[in-house]
Design an enzyme around this catalytic site. Structure first.
Site, PDB file in Angstrom:
ATOM      1  N   PRO A 148       3.447   1.153   8.151  1.00  0.00           N
ATOM      2  CA  PRO A 148       4.919   1.008   7.107  1.00  0.00           C
ATOM      3  C   PRO A 148       6.527   0.077   7.667  1.00  0.00           C
ATOM      4  O   PRO A 148       7.353   0.956   7.079  1.00  0.00           O
ATOM      5  CB  PRO A 148       5.035   2.521   6.652  1.00  0.00           C
ATOM      6  CG  PRO A 148       4.311   3.108   8.146  1.00  0.00           C
ATOM      7  CD  PRO A 148       3.140   1.925   9.229  1.00  0.00           C
ATOM      8  N   CYS A 149       6.749  -0.876   7.690  1.00  0.00           N
ATOM      9  CA  CYS A 149       7.759  -0.827   7.835  1.00  0.00           C
ATOM     10  C   CYS A 149       8.270  -0.843   6.953  1.00  0.00           C
ATOM     11  O   CYS A 149       9.952  -1.314   6.850  1.00  0.00           O
ATOM     12  CB  CYS A 149       7.571  -2.583   8.426  1.00  0.00           C
ATOM     13  SG  CYS A 149       7.212  -3.758   7.554  1.00  0.00           S
ATOM     14  N   HIS A 150       8.271  -0.525   5.726  1.00  0.00           N
ATOM     15  CA  HIS A 150       9.053  -0.436   4.686  1.00  0.00           C
ATOM     16  C   HIS A 150       9.894   1.003   4.633  1.00  0.00           C
ATOM     17  O   HIS A 150      10.896   0.424   4.445  1.00  0.00           O
ATOM     18  CB  HIS A 150       8.576  -0.510   3.136  1.00  0.00           C
ATOM     19  CG  HIS A 150       7.332   0.356   3.275  1.00  0.00           C
ATOM     20  ND1 HIS A 150       5.891   0.664   3.570  1.00  0.00           N
ATOM     21  CD2 HIS A 150       7.142   1.359   2.717  1.00  0.00           C
ATOM     22  CE1 HIS A 150       5.685   1.434   3.581  1.00  0.00           C
ATOM     23  NE2 HIS A 150       6.367   2.029   2.716  1.00  0.00           N
TER      24      HIS A 150
END
Length: 186
Positions: A148-150
């Site tokens: 989850p780089c968001h």
């Protein structure tokens, strides 16, 4: 990573969010990309468009491990995007340098509904000065959403640097409850 080798299987899937391309090496997910247009990656298309239960057209040509992994990955992605699960259990394989792998593993541990800064990720991988390098790794994240780089934002709390665009980053963070309201960010 380009995933051009024949050991990788690419399968596209369309749901209400858009088109996703899953990339498997055997039963492990090693790539997940979101695309606004379908002509960017050549992959086996789903036979039912915009359906959570779509299967690839050529499913009979897939070996059992890939078929099973694909079904699990699609199910988990759709459940996540519907807000019904908070984490993924599909086995993944991360390619890259030791630094890239560390950054992606640390990012994978950021809890649902929370955000970290690029600096926090850099500190967590014991490279506190490597904030820009962390941003570069996350910009090239091969397994979007599952890693989850968001959930990584800049030090001022702004949504920046997301390879899929700030609009999708905002949408994912709002869905997770990490940011209270899309209108507050306008």
């Amino acid at each position: 990573m380009k995933f051009d080798d024949t050991k990788f299987t690419k399968i596209s899937h369309r749901n209400v969010w858009g088109e996703w391309t899953f990339i498997f090496e055997g039963s492990k997910l090693c790539g997940l990309k979101f695309r606004e247009t379908s002509d960017e990656i050549k992959a086996t298309p789903s036979n039912v468009q915009a359906c959570a239960y779509a299967s690839p057209d050529m499913e009979t040509e897939l070996n059992n491990r890939v078929r099973s992994a694909y079904r699990k990955a699609v199910s988990e992605l759709n459940l996540y995007l519907a807000g019904k699960i908070c984490e993924f259990s599909i086995p993944i394989k991360i390619y890259g340098t030791d630094f890239q792998k560390k950054v992606l593993e640390v990012t994978r541990q950021i809890p649902y509904g929370k955000t970290w800064t690029y600096k926090q990720v850099a500190q967590a991988v014991n490279h506190p000065q490597a904030v820009r390098a962390v941003g570069n790794v996350l910009h090239r994240n091969p397994i979007q959403v599952v890693i989850p780089c968001h959930r990584v934002i800049d030090s001022r709390g702004r949504l920046s640097g997301y390879a899929l665009g700030v609009g999708l980053k905002r949408r994912l963070l709002c869905m997770e409850g990490a940011i209270p309201n899309e209108l507050m960010l306008e």
